[in-house]
Design a protein around this motif. Structure first.
Motif, PDB file in Angstrom:
ATOM      1  N   ALA A  30      57.477 -12.512  -1.852  1.00  0.00           N
ATOM      2  CA  ALA A  30      57.469 -13.514  -1.856  1.00  0.00           C
ATOM      3  C   ALA A  30      57.126 -14.334  -3.280  1.00  0.00           C
ATOM      4  CB  ALA A  30      56.767 -13.859  -0.819  1.00  0.00           C
ATOM      5  N   HIS A  31      56.858 -13.354  -3.597  1.00  0.00           N
ATOM      6  CA  HIS A  31      55.970 -13.553  -5.120  1.00  0.00           C
ATOM      7  C   HIS A  31      56.787 -14.327  -6.341  1.00  0.00           C
ATOM      8  CE1 HIS A  31      52.014 -13.553  -8.443  1.00  0.00           C
ATOM      9  NE2 HIS A  31      52.965 -14.011  -8.669  1.00  0.00           N
ATOM     10  N   GLY A  72      56.335 -16.734  -9.788  1.00  0.00           N
ATOM     11  CA  GLY A  72      55.879 -15.429 -10.304  1.00  0.00           C
ATOM     12  C   GLY A  72      56.247 -14.173 -10.516  1.00  0.00           C
ATOM     13  N   SER A  73      55.123 -14.062 -11.583  1.00  0.00           N
ATOM     14  CA  SER A  73      55.182 -12.579 -12.507  1.00  0.00           C
ATOM     15  C   SER A  73      54.465 -11.267 -11.936  1.00  0.00           C
ATOM     16  CB  SER A  73      55.571 -12.769 -13.391  1.00  0.00           C
ATOM     17  OG  SER A  73      56.597 -13.550 -14.131  1.00  0.00           O
ATOM     18  N   PRO A  74      54.948 -11.299 -10.675  1.00  0.00           N
ATOM     19  CA  PRO A  74      54.359  -9.823 -10.194  1.00  0.00           C
ATOM     20  C   PRO A  74      54.800  -8.371 -10.915  1.00  0.00           C
ATOM     21  CG  PRO A  74      55.351  -9.904  -8.691  1.00  0.00           C
ATOM     22  CD  PRO A  74      55.987 -11.212  -9.643  1.00  0.00           C
ATOM     23  N   LEU A 120      64.720 -14.580 -17.793  1.00  0.00           N
ATOM     24  CA  LEU A 120      64.759 -13.581 -17.627  1.00  0.00           C
ATOM     25  C   LEU A 120      63.596 -13.703 -16.839  1.00  0.00           C
ATOM     26  CD1 LEU A 120      65.526 -10.872 -17.708  1.00  0.00           C
ATOM     27  CD2 LEU A 120      63.879 -10.455 -19.248  1.00  0.00           C
ATOM     28  N   GLY A 121      63.229 -12.845 -15.501  1.00  0.00           N
ATOM     29  CA  GLY A 121      62.082 -13.718 -14.252  1.00  0.00           C
ATOM     30  C   GLY A 121      61.602 -11.793 -14.269  1.00  0.00           C
ATOM     31  N   LEU A 122      63.029 -10.979 -13.673  1.00  0.00           N
ATOM     32  CA  LEU A 122      62.487  -9.971 -13.606  1.00  0.00           C
ATOM     33  C   LEU A 122      63.073  -8.007 -14.550  1.00  0.00           C
ATOM     34  CD1 LEU A 122      61.192  -7.585 -11.162  1.00  0.00           C
ATOM     35  CD2 LEU A 122      63.377  -7.652 -10.279  1.00  0.00           C
ATOM     36  N   GLY A 172      56.861 -12.642 -20.243  1.00  0.00           N
ATOM     37  CA  GLY A 172      55.796 -12.745 -19.154  1.00  0.00           C
ATOM     38  C   GLY A 172      56.347 -12.825 -18.053  1.00  0.00           C
ATOM     39  N   CYS A 173      57.144 -11.447 -17.704  1.00  0.00           N
ATOM     40  CA  CYS A 173      58.425 -12.117 -16.571  1.00  0.00           C
ATOM     41  C   CYS A 173      57.426 -10.777 -15.568  1.00  0.00           C
ATOM     42  CB  CYS A 173      59.738 -11.232 -16.915  1.00  0.00           C
ATOM     43  SG  CYS A 173      59.648  -9.914 -17.259  1.00  0.00           S
ATOM     44  N   ALA A 174      58.370 -10.840 -14.481  1.00  0.00           N
ATOM     45  CA  ALA A 174      57.629  -9.775 -13.302  1.00  0.00           C
ATOM     46  C   ALA A 174      58.302  -8.026 -14.138  1.00  0.00           C
ATOM     47  CB  ALA A 174      58.336  -9.545 -11.906  1.00  0.00           C
TER      48      ALA A 174
END
Length: 436
Positions: free
Chosen positions: A185-186, A191-193, A293-295, A328-330
């Motif tokens: 969900a994050h 978000g960037s868990p 870039l997210g992950l 600053g990505c997951a």
């Protein structure tokens, strides 16, 4: 003496009759009208050449000599290849500039983000920037460049996926993982868990591939991209099959040297131009160009195959961690068991554990009984003399009711037989010729 009315506009004649003053010194090309100086990174492993050099951009190359393009230039007595890192208005004072000889490819393959990451990797591993860039950017294929016009608008990623079967639901592949729902969900919320995944169903069913696919799908729902690195071609095929079922074959690309130079370079340009938002591959895929870039994820980060075999011998996990800090990505580090580096990230609080409950592990994992401990020896007095322990015999007998049973003995193998004490010829049965 009368003055000629046009004497003020007269031109001073040359003392050498028949030779006018040259408009420009010979050998000096007309520089570009805007930012005529280019900083060039030369492809050389020599440490003292590990810096940018200024070159003059001729007017005829101004449109193609963009930052990130491949070029050829004169360096000393030879012509070398390199990349343009940036354009600027003027060079340092007192430097005599040489001109760029040729723009090999106008594709901006060395992006500013990749250059920043390569600098960080070279600094961490005490290597040269050219060595890192060589591992990050695949070799050029000339005919593939024509498929991607430089001025083309980025395509919509995953728009041609078509109909596809649905992959496993996240609740199924993450059954028994208490923190999996909040992690996904994050990701979907932008978000960037940061998490370390301990996969317990990793043999046969390839549940780890479904779990990474679920994380990528959640990331795509937020409009960002993902980079996933696996150790070898077998794991890459398993992950690709899961992603093809969940997001479609057109939504992701493979980056691996085993596919050959043409598919690898084409997929690299697809990411560069925004035709895809997901990159999967072996260790070089950690440098895949991605605008949003997210992950970043890696499977089995403790595998030695993630280490580059050439200098500066960077590890794909460290490359992804440096990239995650910059973007600053997951981050998702996965494996059957945690590596020492992953455990350190969990203990320091930098990453959170993503692991199943103890009851789920017991339900999925096979039961292992040690027949050599003191408890079993008290229950089986003849354990030391038996070829097969009583507990193992009972388990094999119960297993035969459901199917075949494999028995593997750990002790050194031997076969009792009768042989002649003089010639050592074994005695055999007269009917079956088997050993006695």
């Amino acid at each position: 003496m009368p003055q000629d009315p046009g004497a003020d506009q007269a031109v001073q004649l040359s003392l050498l009759q028949g030779f006018g003053a040259p408009a420009q010194p010979p050998g000096m090309p007309q520089p570009a009208a805007e930012d005529p100086v280019a900083e060039v990174l030369i492809e050389s492993a020599v440490p003292h050449l590990d810096r940018a050099f200024d070159y003059l951009v001729p007017a005829e190359l101004a449109a193609e000599a963009v930052p990130g393009a491949r070029i050829k230039a004169r360096f000393g007595a030879q012509e070398v290849t390199g990349f343009i890192t940036r354009r600027k208005a003027e060079a340092a004072e007192g430097i005599k500039l040489s001109r760029l000889a040729k723009v090999v490819s106008a594709q901006p393959v060395l992006t500013p983000q990749l250059l920043q990451l390569a600098n960080a990797v070279a600094s961490r591993y005490a290597g040269t920037l050219s060595d890192v860039v060589r591992a990050a950017i695949p070799p050029r294929v000339a005919r593939v460049d024509k498929e991607f016009p430089q001025a083309a608008e980025p395509a919509e990623a995953g728009g041609q996926g078509g109909a596809r079967e649905q992959g496993p639901h996240p609740e199924l592949c993450f059954a028994g993982y208490p923190a999996a729902g909040s992690f996904l969900a994050h990701l979907a919320a932008g978000g960037s868990p940061r998490a370390v995944l301990s996969a317990h169903k990793s043999y046969g069913a390839a549940a780890w591939a479904a779990q990474l696919s679920a994380a990528v799908t959640a990331m795509l729902s937020s409009g960002r991209g993902a980079v996933v690195v696996v150790p070898d071609a077998k794991d890459l095929a398993m992950l690709g099959a899961e992603l093809e079922r969940s997001i479609g074959a057109e939504a992701f690309v493979r980056l691996t040297a085993e596919d050959g130079p043409t598919p690898r370079y084409r997929n690299y340009l697809k990411l560069l131009h925004g035709h895809a938002k997901v990159a999967i591959g072996t260790r070089s895929a950690a440098f895949a160009p991605m605008a949003e870039l997210g992950l970043v994820a890696i499977w089995e980060d403790g595998d030695d195959l993630h280490v580059e075999q050439r200098a500066p011998y960077q590890h794909a996990r460290e490359v992804l961690l440096l990239r995650a800090e910059q973007a600053g990505c997951a981050v998702l580090l996965g494996g059957i068991s945690r590596s020492t580096e992953s455990q350190r990230l969990v203990e320091t609080g930098w990453a959170q554990p993503l692991q199943p409950e103890r009851s789920a592990v017991r339900a999925a994992a096979p039961r292992v009984v040690n027949t050599a401990d003191s408890f079993q020896q008290e229950r089986d007095p003849l354990l030391r003399h038996a070829r097969l322990p009583q507990e193992a015999w009972r388990a094999a007998r119960e297993g035969l009711e459901r199917g075949p049973v494999l028995v593997q003995v750990a002790r050194t193998g031997f076969a009792p037989a009768i042989a002649c004490q003089d010639c050592r010829t074994p005695a055999r049965c007269a009917q079956c010729q088997g050993p006695l």
